[in-house]
Design an enzyme around this catalytic site. Structure first.
Site, short mmCIF file in Angstrom:
data_model
loop_
_atom_site.label_atom_id
_atom_site.label_comp_id
_atom_site.label_asym_id
_atom_site.label_seq_id
_atom_site.Cartn_x
_atom_site.Cartn_y
_atom_site.Cartn_z
N SER A 154 0.85 -1.19 0.00
CA SER A 154 0.00 0.00 0.00
C SER A 154 0.88 1.23 0.00
O SER A 154 2.08 1.16 0.33
CB SER A 154 -0.87 -0.01 1.27
OG SER A 154 -1.50 1.23 1.49
N TYR A 167 -2.30 -1.29 10.18
CA TYR A 167 -2.25 -1.48 8.73
C TYR A 167 -0.92 -1.02 8.17
O TYR A 167 -0.26 -1.74 7.40
CB TYR A 167 -3.40 -0.69 8.10
CG TYR A 167 -3.54 -0.84 6.60
CD1 TYR A 167 -4.15 -1.97 6.05
CD2 TYR A 167 -3.10 0.15 5.73
CE1 TYR A 167 -4.30 -2.10 4.68
CE2 TYR A 167 -3.24 0.03 4.36
CZ TYR A 167 -3.84 -1.10 3.84
OH TYR A 167 -3.99 -1.23 2.48
#
Length: 267
Positions: A154, A167
């Site tokens: 990401s 995350y």
């Protein structure tokens, strides 16, 4: 002749979103697919969870392209179930050439609202689940004479986006994991890379809570702004990058962090 014709791809988190898009894009270019997804609820997730019907739709779309697909309900945290899913798919389809370790979750919370359960589940799925996937699948790629492993990271794997502590930690960890696997598996002609999207229009990308947190912390809003004039990418944009890394067009690309982030991490 498709760009991955005759190859077999394992994709985790394949029931919908990026995972389904990757399955369809690779099938369009000639690959058969092993599709794995938990197809069930996970605590603290604010967006709808994937369902058996979602995975069935992935199967329908791949088969409409006249490609074979083996779909299995399995949790990437469960090594025994995941190994059985991979081994079953390889036995039926004959080989394994491409691994797309895509399964992941995202829970938006301020630093002081992250619970031990949220931390554990995010790390277990996003990081340990990828380690499980690569370690269990790699022997099949070695047996095939080589291949390509693509790990979904990401923009939060390259910068510390706020309100995403577990995350971001998991996605940063994937970069280190990718680089180690890339060097150790290179002798087997296996390439390993990460893909780093900005926001993507998927159910996960529509998870709630960020707008409210940014309203309370306006100085941090710019960290989510893309340089190109878009709010988010489409799943197909990421799938095109996955296809490139899966194909022989990238035969000398390994240990690389490929951004598809509209400039979000480039500063």
């Amino acid at each position: 002749m498709g760009r991955v014709a005759g190859k077999v791809a394992l994709i985790t988190g394949a029931a919908r979103g990026q995972g389904r898009s990757h399955a369809v894009r690779l099938a369009q270019e000639g690959a058969d697919v092993i599709a794995v997804d938990i197809c069930g609820p996970i605590p603290n997730i604010t967006y709808p969870h994937a369902t058996p019907d979602d995975l069935a739709e992935t199967v329908k779309q791949v088969e409409a392209l006249d490609r074979r697909i083996v779909a299995v309900h399995a949790d990437v945290r469960d090594r025994d179930a995941l190994k059985q899913a991979i081994d079953t798919g390889v036995a039926e389809l004959g080989r394994l050439d491409i691994v797309v370790a895509n399964a992941g979750i995202c829970i938006i919370k301020s630093w002081d609202e992250v619970t031990p359960e949220i931390w554990r589940d995010t790390i277990d799925i996003n990081l340990t689940g990828v380690w499980n996937t690569v370690q269990l699948a790699a022997p099949h790629l070695i047996a095939a004479g080589g291949g390509s492993i693509i790990i979904t990271s990401s923009a939060a794997g390259l910068k510390g986006l706020p309100f995403l502590a577990p995350y971001a930690a998991s996605k940063h960890g994937l970069v280190g994991l990718m680089r180690v696997f890339a060097h150790e598996l290179a002798q087997h002609n296996i390439r390993v890379n990460t893909v780093h999207p900005t926001g993507v229009r998927t159910p996960m990308g529509e998870g709630g809570g960020l707008t409210e947190l940014l309203a309370k912390n306006p100085r941090l809003g710019g960290m989510f702004t893309n340089s190109l004039p878009i709010e988010a990418t489409e799943p197909e944009d990421i799938s095109n990058a996955v296809l490139f890394l899966a194909s022989d067009e990238s035969r000398y690309v390994t240990a690389h962090t490929l951004t598809v982030d509209a400039g979000n991490t480039q500063y």
